[in-house]
Design an enzyme around this catalytic site. Structure first.
Site, PDB file in Angstrom:
ATOM      1  N   TYR A   1       6.999   9.607   8.830  1.00 16.99           N
ATOM      2  CA  TYR A   1       6.654   8.489   9.717  1.00 16.99           C
ATOM      3  C   TYR A   1       7.646   8.391  10.881  1.00 16.99           C
ATOM      4  CZ  TYR A   1       3.121   6.848   6.383  1.00 16.99           C
ATOM      5  OH  TYR A   1       2.009   6.746   5.579  1.00 16.99           O
TER       6      TYR A   1
ATOM      7  N   ASN B   1      -4.754  10.669  -0.799  1.00 11.84           N
ATOM      8  CA  ASN B   1      -5.849  11.419  -0.165  1.00 11.84           C
ATOM      9  C   ASN B   1      -6.367  12.557  -1.047  1.00 11.84           C
ATOM     10  OD1 ASN B   1      -5.618   9.948   2.421  1.00 11.84           O
ATOM     11  ND2 ASN B   1      -3.643  10.990   2.570  1.00 11.84           N
TER      12      ASN B   1
ATOM     13  N   TRP C   1      -4.904   2.618   2.362  1.00 10.33           N
ATOM     14  CA  TRP C   1      -4.310   2.667   3.701  1.00 10.33           C
ATOM     15  C   TRP C   1      -5.348   2.350   4.781  1.00 10.33           C
ATOM     16  CZ3 TRP C   1      -5.596   6.601   7.266  1.00 10.33           C
ATOM     17  CH2 TRP C   1      -6.044   7.821   6.778  1.00 10.33           C
ATOM     18  N   SER C   2      -4.839   1.875   5.923  1.00  5.94           N
ATOM     19  CA  SER C   2      -5.705   1.396   7.014  1.00  5.94           C
ATOM     20  C   SER C   2      -6.794   0.453   6.504  1.00  5.94           C
ATOM     21  CB  SER C   2      -6.309   2.567   7.801  1.00  5.94           C
ATOM     22  OG  SER C   2      -5.318   3.251   8.527  1.00  5.94           O
TER      23      SER C   2
ATOM     24  N   GLY D   1      -6.837  -1.485  12.715  1.00  6.67           N
ATOM     25  CA  GLY D   1      -7.067  -2.497  13.761  1.00  6.67           C
ATOM     26  C   GLY D   1      -8.451  -2.385  14.377  1.00  6.67           C
TER      27      GLY D   1
ATOM     28  N   PHE E   1     -11.132  -5.037  14.465  1.00  6.36           N
ATOM     29  CA  PHE E   1     -11.041  -6.170  15.390  1.00  6.36           C
ATOM     30  C   PHE E   1     -11.016  -5.768  16.857  1.00  6.36           C
ATOM     31  CE2 PHE E   1      -9.382  -7.592  11.344  1.00  6.36           C
ATOM     32  CZ  PHE E   1     -10.278  -8.615  11.105  1.00  6.36           C
TER      33      PHE E   1
END
Ligand SMILES: NC(=O)c1ccc[n+]([C@@H]2O[C@H](COP(=O)([O-])OP(=O)(O)OC[C@H]3O[C@@H](n4cnc5c(N)ncnc54)[C@H](OP(=O)(O)O)[C@@H]3O)[C@@H](O)[C@H]2O)c1
Length: 298
Positions: free
Chosen positions: A54, A160, A208-209, A214, A217
């Site tokens: 990350y 995953n 995740w996500s 986002g 939205f």
């Protein structure tokens, strides 16, 4: 907030987890990062999700630098990290090709680096980040045993993985979770056996996500606009935030998932936490599902 056992004998994590993927992009001072960590913990969000890669290999160090301002916080948190992807990065000049590496040497070297960057003596949970066609399950299981024996990592899982990939490694070493992408805009795990496997093995998935990064939205795609409208209708009726309804849609699943929230805003984590008190009924759940697929259930 409730802490849940990720699997029988697995680690106890907060039901909502804070994700550190975007931490480097926030361009915060160490003090600001510490305030975010403290804000999460104050809400009961005590588990933090990392990966070596990350922030192009910088996020763990940024987190560790903030933690060093108040080291006692380590006792109040659970640290999750991942290994198995090699990025081409100025921070890893030896990497020539973006690839996977689940060799014993890479896993052990990466864990040592993660511990140093996070300024901790152990990880609560280590995940193999992505399925690797060259993964030798016997070698990975032996590596997990050594890391556990050395006290460096307490529990292990994957991310995953398809059900078949999970089954293979789980047959050699007990895995605690499969961290997967799932939201109304990414529904494959509802249909490919992933969640059924989690339920059968009593292994809770991490998600995740959960807000599609986002896009739930912000996207102007028709599916996102339909889902947004459905979320808003239910949110108005229930007196809650649309993001809480989106998280409640995930939390309603019987595999008991743990959403990993990626926001820099403590208010967004509060909205995720509020979802724990919002149980959708089957009709509300289906309203969102149908909005996502664009057609009625059969
Ligand atoms: N295992 C894997 O392969 C994998 C892959 C990707 C991510 N992850 C983990 O999952 C975590 C979460 O992923 P994610 O960050 O994609 O999750 P997410 O929570 O779906 O998305 C977070 C993003 O959405 C924005 N957002 C949140 N609420 C919003 C709203 N109401 N309106 C508009 N935008 C909103 C956030 O912006 P603000 O910050 O401004 O709120 C942030 O940029 C990561 O941090 C990482 O730990 C794992």
């Amino acid at each position: 907030m409730e802490q849940v056992e990720l699997s029988p004998g697995g680690p106890r994590l907060s039901r909502i987890v804070a994700g550190a993927w975007r931490l480097a992009a926030w361009n915060w001072s160490a003090q600001e990062r510490l305030r975010w960590i403290e804000g999460c913990i104050d809400l009961g969000v005590t588990s933090f999700d990392h990966a070596d890669i990350y922030g192009s290999y910088t996020a763990e160090g940024l987190f560790g630098e903030a933690l060093a301002l108040r080291p006692a916080l380590r006792e109040s948190m659970q640290l999750v990290s991942k290994v198995g992807i090699k990025l081409v990065s100025p921070n890893r000049p030896g990497h020539r090709v973006h690839c996977y590496d689940t060799s014993a040497a890479h896993i052990e070297a990466t864990v040592n680096t993660s511990l140093a960057e996070l300024r901790t003596d152990h990880l609560d949970l280590l995940l193999i980040h992505r399925p690797d066609p060259l993964m030798d399950a016997t070698e990975v299981a032996a590596t997990f045993e050594r890391l556990r024996g050395a006290g460096k990592v307490r529990h292990f899982g994957v991310s995953n993985f398809t059900p078949a990939q999970f089954e293979l490694l789980h047959s050699r070493f007990p895995l605690c979770t499969n961290q997967i992408e799932l939201s109304p805009l990414h529904r494959a795990p509802l249909e490919d056996g992933t969640l059924e496997q989690c339920q059968r093995l009593r292994v809770k998935p991490m998600i995740w996500s959960p807000l599609a990064g986002g896009a739930l939205f912000t996207s102007t795609e028709p599916a996102a606009e339909r889902v947004r409208a459905a979320l808003q209708t239910i949110a108005r009726r229930r007196g809650s935030a649309p993001a809480s309804v989106a998280h409640a849609w995930l939390l309603r699943l019987p595999s008991q998932p743990l959403p990993v929230v990626g926001s820099r805003r403590i208010e967004a984590l509060r909205e995720a936490a509020a979802a724990l008190a919002l149980r959708l009924d089957a009709e509300e759940w289906t309203d969102i599902w149908q909005a996502a697929t664009g057609h009625e259930v059969a």
